[in-house]
Write a protein that holds these residues in place. Structure first.
Motif, PDB file in Angstrom:
ATOM      1  N   ASP A 274       0.856  -1.184   0.000  1.00 35.61           N
ATOM      2  CA  ASP A 274       0.000   0.000   0.000  1.00 35.61           C
ATOM      3  C   ASP A 274       0.892   1.232   0.000  1.00 35.61           C
ATOM      4  O   ASP A 274       1.239   1.759   1.060  1.00 35.61           O
ATOM      5  CB  ASP A 274      -0.908   0.010   1.231  1.00 35.61           C
ATOM      6  CG  ASP A 274      -1.875  -1.147   1.243  1.00 35.61           C
ATOM      7  OD1 ASP A 274      -2.258  -1.563   0.148  1.00 35.61           O
ATOM      8  OD2 ASP A 274      -2.225  -1.615   2.318  1.00 35.61           O
ATOM      9  N   ALA A 275       1.260   1.694  -1.162  1.00 37.97           N
ATOM     10  CA  ALA A 275       2.240   2.767  -1.260  1.00 37.97           C
ATOM     11  C   ALA A 275       1.710   4.108  -0.772  1.00 37.97           C
ATOM     12  O   ALA A 275       2.397   4.827  -0.083  1.00 37.97           O
ATOM     13  CB  ALA A 275       2.725   2.891  -2.704  1.00 37.97           C
ATOM     14  N   GLY A 276       0.476   4.486  -1.091  1.00 38.95           N
ATOM     15  CA  GLY A 276      -0.010   5.809  -0.761  1.00 38.95           C
ATOM     16  C   GLY A 276      -0.867   5.882   0.484  1.00 38.95           C
ATOM     17  O   GLY A 276      -1.363   6.936   0.840  1.00 38.95           O
ATOM     18  N   ALA A 277      -1.058   4.773   1.160  1.00 38.26           N
ATOM     19  CA  ALA A 277      -1.976   4.756   2.293  1.00 38.26           C
ATOM     20  C   ALA A 277      -1.346   5.269   3.581  1.00 38.26           C
ATOM     21  O   ALA A 277      -2.048   5.609   4.508  1.00 38.26           O
ATOM     22  CB  ALA A 277      -2.504   3.351   2.514  1.00 38.26           C
ATOM     23  N   GLY A 278      -0.044   5.349   3.672  1.00 35.47           N
ATOM     24  CA  GLY A 278       0.629   5.708   4.910  1.00 35.47           C
ATOM     25  C   GLY A 278       0.224   7.065   5.453  1.00 35.47           C
ATOM     26  O   GLY A 278      -0.083   7.199   6.637  1.00 35.47           O
TER      27      GLY A 278
ATOM     28  N   LEU B  28      -5.102   8.629  12.327  1.00 40.81           N
ATOM     29  CA  LEU B  28      -4.704   8.276  13.685  1.00 40.81           C
ATOM     30  C   LEU B  28      -4.472   9.517  14.533  1.00 40.81           C
ATOM     31  O   LEU B  28      -4.888   9.573  15.695  1.00 40.81           O
ATOM     32  CB  LEU B  28      -3.445   7.408  13.645  1.00 40.81           C
ATOM     33  CG  LEU B  28      -2.978   6.813  14.949  1.00 40.81           C
ATOM     34  CD1 LEU B  28      -4.038   5.893  15.517  1.00 40.81           C
ATOM     35  CD2 LEU B  28      -1.680   6.049  14.741  1.00 40.81           C
ATOM     36  N   MET B  29      -3.848  10.533  13.971  1.00 38.77           N
ATOM     37  CA  MET B  29      -3.617  11.778  14.708  1.00 38.77           C
ATOM     38  C   MET B  29      -4.940  12.473  15.062  1.00 38.77           C
ATOM     39  O   MET B  29      -5.088  13.018  16.148  1.00 38.77           O
ATOM     40  CB  MET B  29      -2.735  12.732  13.892  1.00 38.77           C
ATOM     41  CG  MET B  29      -1.301  12.287  13.756  1.00 38.77           C
ATOM     42  SD  MET B  29      -0.447  12.322  15.327  1.00 38.77           S
ATOM     43  CE  MET B  29      -0.300  10.610  15.703  1.00 38.77           C
ATOM     44  N   ILE B  30      -5.904  12.427  14.161  1.00 38.02           N
ATOM     45  CA  ILE B  30      -7.214  13.028  14.430  1.00 38.02           C
ATOM     46  C   ILE B  30      -7.917  12.286  15.566  1.00 38.02           C
ATOM     47  O   ILE B  30      -8.502  12.904  16.466  1.00 38.02           O
ATOM     48  CB  ILE B  30      -8.075  13.051  13.151  1.00 38.02           C
ATOM     49  CG1 ILE B  30      -7.496  14.062  12.157  1.00 38.02           C
ATOM     50  CG2 ILE B  30      -9.529  13.365  13.461  1.00 38.02           C
ATOM     51  CD1 ILE B  30      -8.101  13.997  10.782  1.00 38.02           C
ATOM     52  N   ILE B  31      -7.848  10.968  15.556  1.00 35.18           N
ATOM     53  CA  ILE B  31      -8.472  10.181  16.619  1.00 35.18           C
ATOM     54  C   ILE B  31      -7.805  10.456  17.966  1.00 35.18           C
ATOM     55  O   ILE B  31      -8.485  10.663  18.979  1.00 35.18           O
ATOM     56  CB  ILE B  31      -8.419   8.674  16.278  1.00 35.18           C
ATOM     57  CG1 ILE B  31      -9.355   8.378  15.108  1.00 35.18           C
ATOM     58  CG2 ILE B  31      -8.779   7.822  17.488  1.00 35.18           C
ATOM     59  CD1 ILE B  31      -9.220   6.990  14.559  1.00 35.18           C
TER      60      ILE B  31
ATOM     61  N   GLU C 262      -3.511   7.129   6.684  1.00 34.46           N
ATOM     62  CA  GLU C 262      -3.659   6.393   7.935  1.00 34.46           C
ATOM     63  C   GLU C 262      -3.047   7.160   9.096  1.00 34.46           C
ATOM     64  O   GLU C 262      -3.606   7.207  10.192  1.00 34.46           O
ATOM     65  CB  GLU C 262      -3.014   5.016   7.813  1.00 34.46           C
ATOM     66  CG  GLU C 262      -3.766   4.112   6.856  1.00 34.46           C
ATOM     67  CD  GLU C 262      -2.994   2.868   6.503  1.00 34.46           C
ATOM     68  OE1 GLU C 262      -1.810   2.763   6.881  1.00 34.46           O
ATOM     69  OE2 GLU C 262      -3.567   1.993   5.851  1.00 34.46           O
ATOM     70  N   TYR C 263      -1.892   7.764   8.883  1.00 37.72           N
ATOM     71  CA  TYR C 263      -1.233   8.546   9.915  1.00 37.72           C
ATOM     72  C   TYR C 263      -2.084   9.753  10.301  1.00 37.72           C
ATOM     73  O   TYR C 263      -2.270  10.042  11.490  1.00 37.72           O
ATOM     74  CB  TYR C 263       0.144   9.000   9.422  1.00 37.72           C
ATOM     75  CG  TYR C 263       0.923   9.801  10.431  1.00 37.72           C
ATOM     76  CD1 TYR C 263       1.492   9.189  11.533  1.00 37.72           C
ATOM     77  CD2 TYR C 263       1.083  11.169  10.272  1.00 37.72           C
ATOM     78  CE1 TYR C 263       2.197   9.923  12.466  1.00 37.72           C
ATOM     79  CE2 TYR C 263       1.791  11.916  11.198  1.00 37.72           C
ATOM     80  CZ  TYR C 263       2.352  11.285  12.288  1.00 37.72           C
ATOM     81  OH  TYR C 263       3.042  12.014  13.205  1.00 37.72           O
TER      82      TYR C 263
END
Length: 66
Positions: free
Chosen positions: A21-25, A32-35, A28-29
């Protein structure tokens, strides 16, 4: 040992192969920061920071015998 080598081969192929998954990082990051920011805002807004600190302090004291 065949289970471990199969798992290892799968992990390596996902990291380096065509299936990665090349562009998902970044997405997702950012999610995660929003959560995490939402959780901190909720804790601060409800005034739970002192309660959580005391609970952690009590747990540590129970473990170390203080």
């Amino acid at each position: 040992m065949s289970g471990f080598s199969g798992w290892k081969r799968t992990v390596v192929s996902r990291m380096r192969g065509r299936g990665r998954d090349a562009g998902a990082g970044f997405v997702e990051y950012a999610g995660l920061m929003i959560i995490i920011a939402g959780i901190f805002t909720l804790i601060d807004g409800l005034g739970l920071d002192g309660l959580i600190s005391n609970a952690i302090l009590n747990a540590v004291n129970d473990v170390i015998g203080g």
